[in-house]
Design an enzyme around this catalytic site. Structure first.
Site, mmCIF file in Angstrom:
data_model
loop_
_atom_site.group_PDB
_atom_site.id
_atom_site.type_symbol
_atom_site.label_atom_id
_atom_site.label_comp_id
_atom_site.label_asym_id
_atom_site.label_seq_id
_atom_site.Cartn_x
_atom_site.Cartn_y
_atom_site.Cartn_z
ATOM 1 N N LYS A 1 35.531 30.040 34.549
ATOM 2 C CA LYS A 1 35.501 29.206 35.754
ATOM 3 C C LYS A 1 34.085 28.958 36.291
ATOM 4 C CE LYS A 1 40.080 30.326 37.623
ATOM 5 N NZ LYS A 1 40.824 30.761 38.801
ATOM 6 N N ASP B 1 42.203 26.081 43.299
ATOM 7 C CA ASP B 1 42.714 27.354 43.831
ATOM 8 C C ASP B 1 42.768 27.286 45.358
ATOM 9 O OD1 ASP B 1 43.169 28.681 41.471
ATOM 10 O OD2 ASP B 1 41.187 29.607 41.397
HETATM 11 N N1 NAP Z 1 47.922 33.302 42.278
HETATM 12 C C1 NAP Z 1 46.954 32.632 41.704
HETATM 13 O O1 NAP Z 1 47.028 31.405 41.505
HETATM 14 C C2 NAP Z 1 45.687 33.343 41.320
HETATM 15 C C3 NAP Z 1 44.486 32.609 41.162
HETATM 16 C C4 NAP Z 1 43.334 33.304 40.812
HETATM 17 C C5 NAP Z 1 43.377 34.687 40.602
HETATM 18 N N2 NAP Z 1 44.572 35.342 40.761
HETATM 19 C C6 NAP Z 1 44.636 36.809 40.567
HETATM 20 O O2 NAP Z 1 43.719 37.398 41.481
HETATM 21 C C7 NAP Z 1 43.216 38.623 40.970
HETATM 22 C C8 NAP Z 1 41.697 38.650 41.111
HETATM 23 O O3 NAP Z 1 41.125 37.636 40.306
HETATM 24 P P1 NAP Z 1 39.534 37.354 40.288
HETATM 25 O O4 NAP Z 1 39.309 36.251 39.337
HETATM 26 O O5 NAP Z 1 38.994 37.241 41.666
HETATM 27 O O6 NAP Z 1 38.999 38.735 39.660
HETATM 28 P P2 NAP Z 1 37.523 39.362 39.749
HETATM 29 O O7 NAP Z 1 36.505 38.292 39.974
HETATM 30 O O8 NAP Z 1 37.403 40.246 38.580
HETATM 31 O O9 NAP Z 1 37.554 40.268 41.100
HETATM 32 C C9 NAP Z 1 38.311 41.438 41.142
HETATM 33 C C10 NAP Z 1 38.320 42.015 42.571
HETATM 34 O O10 NAP Z 1 39.189 43.154 42.573
HETATM 35 C C11 NAP Z 1 38.465 44.323 43.022
HETATM 36 N N3 NAP Z 1 38.983 45.509 42.323
HETATM 37 C C12 NAP Z 1 39.344 45.596 41.023
HETATM 38 N N4 NAP Z 1 39.795 46.851 40.755
HETATM 39 C C13 NAP Z 1 39.707 47.553 41.914
HETATM 40 C C14 NAP Z 1 40.013 48.897 42.288
HETATM 41 N N5 NAP Z 1 40.516 49.759 41.394
HETATM 42 N N6 NAP Z 1 39.819 49.271 43.571
HETATM 43 C C15 NAP Z 1 39.317 48.387 44.473
HETATM 44 N N7 NAP Z 1 39.003 47.108 44.191
HETATM 45 C C16 NAP Z 1 39.190 46.700 42.921
HETATM 46 C C17 NAP Z 1 37.020 44.012 42.691
HETATM 47 O O11 NAP Z 1 36.185 44.833 43.484
HETATM 48 P P3 NAP Z 1 34.650 45.125 43.040
HETATM 49 O O12 NAP Z 1 33.871 43.920 43.498
HETATM 50 O O13 NAP Z 1 34.307 46.358 43.744
HETATM 51 O O14 NAP Z 1 34.653 45.264 41.545
HETATM 52 C C18 NAP Z 1 36.952 42.506 43.055
HETATM 53 O O15 NAP Z 1 36.866 42.349 44.451
HETATM 54 C C19 NAP Z 1 43.703 38.697 39.520
HETATM 55 O O16 NAP Z 1 44.824 39.548 39.488
HETATM 56 C C20 NAP Z 1 44.137 37.258 39.207
HETATM 57 O O17 NAP Z 1 45.186 37.212 38.258
HETATM 58 C C21 NAP Z 1 45.711 34.704 41.112
#
Ligand code: NAP
Length: 278
Positions: free
Chosen positions: A69, A106
């Site tokens: 992305k 999004d």
């Molecule tokens: N519904 C939808 O249409 C949609 C759209 C987009 C994404 N999503 C979902 O949203 C989620 C996040 O996506 P993303 O692209 O933003 O991922 P990302 O950029 O990898 O960000 C992950 C986030 O989760 C936090 N995190 C991960 N493991 C953790 C833990 N054990 N304890 C505390 N914080 C933790 C990270 O914190 P740190 O910064 O500290 O690492 C960061 O804030 C995914 O599950 C994705 O499938 C859904």
């Protein structure tokens, strides 16, 4: 005029779990449009070559998912101001002059999901708590700012990332740690989980939802599982909840319309079809 069936794609790496082919395939079928939508696994180093093929007119456009992305952003010939602000594009359109235009849906997916499932959610909200400062969080923060939410507490495990987003997006975003939840919860009208916690049975430790006002809305953008531990806990306390599947369905609408020329609807039949695969 070229009347060949139009083709679209979703690219990512890996891509096999994507529900996008099911969503767009359902709409093509329902709207009786002759076209196709395929999932293509593209390695990061193969993105420039993929863009050449897109410019050549192989597809009308497509979706972009993890981990591309941010990278596609630099490859687009033009991105709209919204994608510019969010710093990522998830929808590409190949234009007749062989250029590629990118946007981020999004943002609208998040807003339309809440508007459909919790009408009036942004009125008299007080403050909002956003958990997580990763890629998806940016689009949601921009959406909440656009809806006029005055105070958004952005809590993240890595506080630096929350501080960085606050500096980039605006002073109404107040950075903090996940442990700040307890002191902020009583004033919050909305809690949004944008972290990946909730997937694979994971859950937040020490997030005391009993401190929220009984009118608070809790929403999760994680949709595998549909009922995350956060939503299950909120529901059991009688709080209103909205799951993340609607965001996925709504974010797909603008792309479909741009590639295939008809605006699809997010209805119960589509939701059931996708829900059955989760
Ligand atoms: N519904 C939808 O249409 C949609 C759209 C987009 C994404 N999503 C979902 O949203 C989620 C996040 O996506 P993303 O692209 O933003 O991922 P990302 O950029 O990898 O960000 C992950 C986030 O989760 C936090 N995190 C991960 N493991 C953790 C833990 N054990 N304890 C505390 N914080 C933790 C990270 O914190 P740190 O910064 O500290 O690492 C960061 O804030 C995914 O599950 C994705 O499938 C859904």
């Amino acid at each position: 005029m070229n009347s060949a069936p139009r083709k679209a794609f979703v690219i990512g790496h890996p891509i096999r779990h994507s529900r996008s082919p099911l969503i767009h395939g359902t709409w093509l079928e329902t709207l009786r449009i002759e076209g196709s939508y395929e999932a293509i696994d593209v390695q990061p180093e193969a993105l420039p070559a993929f863009f050449d093929k897109l410019r050549d007119g192989h597809w009308a456009g497509g979706n972009v998912t993890i981990p591309h992305k941010e990278a596609v952003f630099a490859l687009c010939d033009e991105v709209d101001p919204l994608a510019q602000k969010i710093g990522a594009a998830n929808t590409l359109v190949r234009r007749p002059d062989s250029t590629v235009w990118g946007t981020n849906t999004d943002y609208i997916g998040f807003l339309n999901n809440l508007d459909q499932n919790a009408p009036g959610w942004s009125e008299n909200l007080g403050s909002a708590i956003v958990l997580g400062a990763g890629g998806a969080s940016r689009a949601i923060l921009v959406a909440l700012i656009e809806r006029g939410i005055k105070t958004i507490h952005l809590l993240n495990r890595t506080r630096d990332k929350a501080e960085h987003l606050s500096k980039a997006l605006g002073t109404q975003i107040v950075p903090g740690d996940l442990t700040d939840f307890s002191k902020l919860a009583p004033e919050a009208g909305l809690v949004v989980n944008t972290t990946s916690i909730g997937m694979h049975g994971t859950r937040f430790e020490k997030l005391d939802l009993t401190l929220l006002h009984k009118s608070a809305l809790v929403t999760d953008i994680v949709y595998t599982p549909l009922l995350t531990p956060l939503l299950a806990d909120a529901s059991s306390l009688g709080l209103k909840t909205v799951d993340g599947l609607g965001m996925l369905l709504h974010q797909a609408v603008p792309g479909f319309e741009a590639w295939f020329g008809a605006r699809p609807t997010v209805d119960a039949a589509l939701r059931w079809r996708v829900e059955a695969t989760l």
